[in-house]
Structures are given as C-alpha cells and as structure tokens.
Design an enzyme around this catalytic site. Sequence first.
Site, short mmCIF file in Angstrom:
data_model
loop_
_atom_site.label_atom_id
_atom_site.label_comp_id
_atom_site.label_asym_id
_atom_site.label_seq_id
_atom_site.Cartn_x
_atom_site.Cartn_y
_atom_site.Cartn_z
N ASN A 49 34.58 -1.28 28.77
CA ASN A 49 33.38 -1.36 29.60
C ASN A 49 32.31 -2.10 28.80
OD1 ASN A 49 31.11 -0.95 31.14
ND2 ASN A 49 30.98 1.26 30.76
N LYS A 55 29.48 -3.10 29.72
CA LYS A 55 28.09 -2.80 30.12
C LYS A 55 27.31 -4.11 30.25
CE LYS A 55 28.66 1.73 28.13
NZ LYS A 55 28.04 2.94 27.59
N GLY A 61 27.89 6.32 23.58
CA GLY A 61 27.02 5.46 22.79
C GLY A 61 26.28 6.20 21.68
N SER A 83 32.34 7.06 22.78
CA SER A 83 32.50 6.74 21.36
C SER A 83 33.96 6.71 20.90
CB SER A 83 31.67 7.69 20.48
OG SER A 83 30.30 7.61 20.83
N HIS A 86 29.41 5.54 36.94
CA HIS A 86 29.15 5.69 35.49
C HIS A 86 27.85 6.48 35.32
CE1 HIS A 86 28.20 4.80 31.35
NE2 HIS A 86 29.47 4.50 31.19
N GLU A 144 25.44 6.10 33.42
CA GLU A 144 24.22 5.28 33.32
C GLU A 144 23.73 4.89 34.72
OE1 GLU A 144 25.85 2.46 30.56
OE2 GLU A 144 25.89 4.02 29.03
N GLU A 181 33.80 11.36 30.91
CA GLU A 181 32.86 10.84 29.91
C GLU A 181 31.70 11.81 29.72
OE1 GLU A 181 33.41 6.29 29.50
OE2 GLU A 181 31.74 6.69 30.84
#
Length: 253
Positions: free
Chosen positions: A9, A11, A172, A212, A94, A96, A166
């Site tokens: 991904n 991003k 991250g 991560s 996701h 985010e 996730e």
Amino acid sequence: MKKFLIAGNWKMNKTTAEAIEFGNEIKAKGFSNAKDVAILAPFTQLTELGKALEGSGIGFGAQNVHFEPSGAFTGEISVPMLQEIGVGYCIVGHSERREYFGETDQTVNAKLKALLQAGITPILCVGESLEVREGKGEQTFVAGQLIADFEGISAADAAKIVIAYEPIWAIGTGKTATPDQAEEMCAFIRGVMGGTYDNGTADSMLILYGGSMKPSNAAELLAKPDINGGLIGGASLKVDDFAAIVDAAAALA
Ligand code: PGA
C-alpha cells in the site's frame, strides 16, 4: 497449502516516474509467487504502473473508489474508471480513510458491492484503535465492523473479499502487533466469517495482517496459520524491502 497475498500500500507516495521505475525493478525480480503479489498505488500512477508490470504476474490496484458508477461527485473515481485501467484490486475502508475522509461502514459496504459486481477484488481493512485495545474491546469492535461491512453480501461474494486486519496502533508507528496478537485477531476474524457464512467460506478467505510489517518480522507473522499475507505500507516503498517480504511468503508456501 496456505494461500498468500503480499500487497503493498503505497499510500500518497511516489510520482508516476518513480512508480514505473519500481514496476520495472520488481518485475526483474522474477518472483516464483508473483501472482500472490499486488501493488496498490495512487490513481494517477495506475495506468503506467500496469504497463510496467505487464507480463510479470504481479497484480496492481487502487486504494479507494466511489460506490456510484458516475455522477456529480467532484474529485472522485468510479469502479468503471478503474475497470478501464484493468486493476485487479482495490483497498476499501483503510483506517486513514475512516479517520480523515469520513469513510463509514455504510460507504464501505456500498464500495464492496460495487467492486464485487465489477470483478475487482476488494481488500477490506478493519482494526481497532489503541484506546479500544487498551479497554480489551478489540474483538467486539472488529466484529462490529465486519458485520456492518458484509451486510447483504452473499457467501460466494464474501469469499472473494480479502480482509486485512490492521490495528491502528501498529500502522506507521513501527509498533508491530506480536505474531500471537496478529494471529489471535486473524483467527477471530475467520471465526466471525464462519459464523456469518460457513466454515468453508471462512477457510477459503485470505486474511492479511497490516501494521509495520517489514523484512525483519514478516517471516514470523506469515508463518501463523490464519495469516495469509500482509498489507504493507512503509516497507512497500523500497523494492528490496518489499521483495524480501515476498520472498518470505514464497519460502512458506
Ligand atoms: P505500515 O502501513 O506498514 O506503514 O504500518 C500499513 C497500512 O496502513 O496498510
């Protein structure tokens, strides 16, 4: 034999020129398990990335989509637009997007249905925040997401959806869930799918871990029985790091 998907991904990273360079370099690796690999890139890079990957067996896809086929939705991209480019995958929900762009379980559900109808494989993200985890509410929270996200989706269609667990606290942050924590939640997710549908459907589904994942921890995570791969952010941006994770999966297949 366990099935895998190693999905990068990107991003909001890379220019089209950089995406082409990455595509050429990753293609040159000649992975034996290339069909179990996908790259999820920004919209503007998809056409050229697809061309660079042609003949490699590596899949590619988008990170978001709108659920309506067309209309007055300024700034959005539709499923037919993705279909035209030939994408195989699309991330949905996701964290985010849920946090910064108003994604809800209702829009996630509509997006899943639109993608399934078009034959594009959705990669559905679920996962709890640190606050929820500290209150030991992760299973209740994730089950709630899954039940809402799969509302009205048949077992045959559900089997086509890839789920990525996730935990938000691991994305991250460099803080990976331990292999046991990740396995526990991926097994739990499979159980929820078994209860919602049936065990055959649940067993056939690909359930990934994301947060991560990197070359140093991938093998241990991927060895867990209910973890069918990874959704990889930071470590997917460098060809060699991403390739090391792909190789870790190949060694276990
Ligand atoms: P990360 O991102 O690997 O950089 O933690 C994973 C993701 O958000 O999909």
